[in-house]
Write an enzyme that holds these catalytic residues in place. Structure first.
Site, PDB file in Angstrom:
ATOM      1  N   SER A 172       0.801  -1.320   0.169  1.00 23.82           N
ATOM      2  CA  SER A 172      -0.196  -0.031  -0.123  1.00 23.82           C
ATOM      3  C   SER A 172       1.007   1.214   0.142  1.00 23.82           C
ATOM      4  O   SER A 172       1.988   1.279   0.405  1.00 23.82           O
ATOM      5  CB  SER A 172      -1.009  -0.052   1.303  1.00 23.82           C
ATOM      6  N   CYS A 173       0.311   2.332  -0.428  1.00 23.90           N
ATOM      7  CA  CYS A 173       1.016   3.452  -0.456  1.00 23.90           C
ATOM      8  C   CYS A 173       1.466   4.092   1.153  1.00 23.90           C
ATOM      9  O   CYS A 173       0.727   3.705   1.921  1.00 23.90           O
ATOM     10  CB  CYS A 173       0.144   4.802  -0.950  1.00 23.90           C
ATOM     11  N   PRO A 174       2.537   4.478   1.174  1.00 24.75           N
ATOM     12  CA  PRO A 174       3.431   5.156   0.282  1.00 24.75           C
ATOM     13  C   PRO A 174       4.574   4.035   0.043  1.00 24.75           C
ATOM     14  O   PRO A 174       5.523   4.558  -0.722  1.00 24.75           O
ATOM     15  CB  PRO A 174       3.987   6.478   0.982  1.00 24.75           C
ATOM     16  N   ILE A 175       4.412   2.996   0.201  1.00 16.32           N
ATOM     17  CA  ILE A 175       5.668   2.164   0.106  1.00 16.32           C
ATOM     18  C   ILE A 175       5.992   1.904  -1.198  1.00 16.32           C
ATOM     19  O   ILE A 175       7.281   1.766  -1.613  1.00 16.32           O
ATOM     20  CB  ILE A 175       5.333   0.817   0.931  1.00 16.32           C
ATOM     21  N   ASN A 228       0.503   6.984  -8.194  1.00 13.50           N
ATOM     22  CA  ASN A 228       1.602   7.801  -7.273  1.00 13.50           C
ATOM     23  C   ASN A 228       3.104   7.316  -7.901  1.00 13.50           C
ATOM     24  O   ASN A 228       3.706   8.316  -8.121  1.00 13.50           O
ATOM     25  CB  ASN A 228       1.679   7.361  -5.655  1.00 13.50           C
TER      26      ASN A 228
END
Lengths: 353, 68
Positions: free
Chosen positions: B10-13, B41
């Protein structure tokens, strides 16, 4: 300007306007939306805690989840997924709630309080940014709660279905719930207005990925100034709305549903910033993701619900009438910060096999 | 061309991992993602870093190709 930025500006302005209108229709001041307060009110209405002034089934929450659910199903973005440290997410969700109730607001309400001239929210914003910055330190070093996996679709529909049930019960047999007769819980817009507001904001937030934490996080991590536009334009629209409706009052003292214990406003939102950075999004974003079928986010919302009950049952909340928290609340917030840092470090520096 | 598997993240990974990976692969790389927020992103990040970004659908997600 990119399409994403433009959409965030439009969504921000609409959401800010809806928030001001909800106050005009009866919600407490500077509380057109507050994810933390509203989940706390639902916890009260379902008798998970017995704080008589904060009990109401807030249709805004139901609307946010269902708005995201409906639009993600329509666009094909709905996907049942989960399994990324569910228990840790539940615990962090509870911590985020306790931090938010120390300040008396989630990041969304923090913006609305700022837009109402409540300078305590400025102190809280500093803590919030500090918490996100610490979270970004760990993220940049490799922090992760692990990968999610695709789940059977029922897993993703469960949380939205609970919200449908809550709505049906609210409309059909409201007597099963506890409702505040005075205090913030007794102040609310009509059900249909609150529900519609939630649906609109839920759809906008799902489409734009609006996130109060993400805006600041992306600037710190990768100098990406896109998501912050949502944050800024909610503020601008709510500020203009408050000036028009006469709800703008600049200062620290006598603000609606607020206290002036600066250190605890700062530390409460520090917890929210750090915890939300670890969860990957603010409480609003968790509701939206839960509507998209993300059961990890659904569990973080369940954690917030439990955290709200704990916060009131064990008197950990910042108190608007006594002007601040008591000792239990202070100890809890300090302990939570220590635990969050330990968990963040463990999930950053201990490499999974 | 290097592949960076960000399925299930999941964001921001995905963005953080992409940022790290392009340090070692400045000529470009392919990032595999399976959620829309990550797709947007990582694409935005690639463009901001001056790469040509091409997104193609793949089984269960998207392949984001960053090229100089």
């Amino acid at each position: 300007m990119s399409k994403e930025k433009r959409n965030l500006i439009i969504a921000g302005v609409l959401i800010g306007a809806v928030s001001v209108l909800l106050v005009a229709f009866g919600n407490p001041k500077n509380m057109g939306f507050c994810i933390a307060c509203f989940i706390r009110d639902i916890a009260g209405a379902t008798k998970m805690h017995s704080a008589a002034v904060v009990q109401y089934v807030r249709p805004e929450i139901i609307g946010l989840v269902l708005g995201s659910w409906i639009i993600s199903l329509a666009t094909g973005e709905f996907k049942a997924r989960g399994g990324s440290s569910p228990m840790l997410r539940l615990v962090i969700g509870a911590f985020v709630m306790i931090g938010a109730l120390m300040f008396l607001g989630c990041p969304f309400r923090m913006i609305l309080r700022l837009a109402g001239g409540d300078l305590n929210a400025l102190v809280a914003l500093c803590g919030f940014i500090g918490g996100i910055a610490v979270g970004c330190f760990f993220l940049a070093k490799g922090f992760s709660l692990g990968r999610y996996h695709e789940q059977a679709s029922l897993e993703g529909h469960a949380f939205p279905a609970i919200n449908v049930l809550l709505l049906v019960l609210l409309l059909a047999v409201p007597s099963v719930f506890a409702f505040s007769e005075k205090g913030p819980g007794s102040m609310h817009a009509a059900v249909i207005i609150s529900l519609a507001a939630g649906l609109v904001v839920g759809i906008l937030a799902q489409r734009t990925r609006l996130c109060m934490v993400g805006g600041i996080r992306d600037i710190i991590l990768v100098k990406d100034y896109t998501l912050i536009f949502g944050f800024i334009f909610i503020f601008v629209a709510a500020l203009v709305g408050n000036l028009i409706t006469g709800n703008f009052k600049l200062g620290f003292e006598g603000q609606p549903v607020a206290h002036t214990a600066h250190l605890w406003n700062f530390l409460g939102m520090f917890v929210v910033g750090l915890g939300s950075a670890m969860l990957g999004g603010c409480p609003l974003r968790q509701l939206i993701l839960a509507g998209e079928g993300n059961s990890d986010s659904a569990l973080s919302v369940v954690g917030m619900f439990i955290g709200a009950a704990i916060a009131h049952n064990f008197k950990l909340v910042g108190n608007a009438t006594d002007n601040g928290p008591n000792t239990y609340g202070k100890v809890a917030v300090i302990a939570i910060i220590v635990i969050l840092l330990a968990v963040a470090a463990a999930k950053t520096f201990k490499k999974e096999k | 061309m290097k592949e960076l598997d960000c399925f299930g993240l999941s964001c921001p990974i995905p963005v953080v991992n992409t940022k790290k990976a392009i340090k070692d692969n400045p000529e470009g790389l392919d990032v595999l993602v399976d959620n829309v927020a990550a797709k947007e992103n990582v694409s935005r990040f690639g463009k901001a870093m001056g790469y040509n970004v091409e997104v193609t659908e793949m089984d269960g997600g998207w392949r984001i190709s960053l090229r100089k």
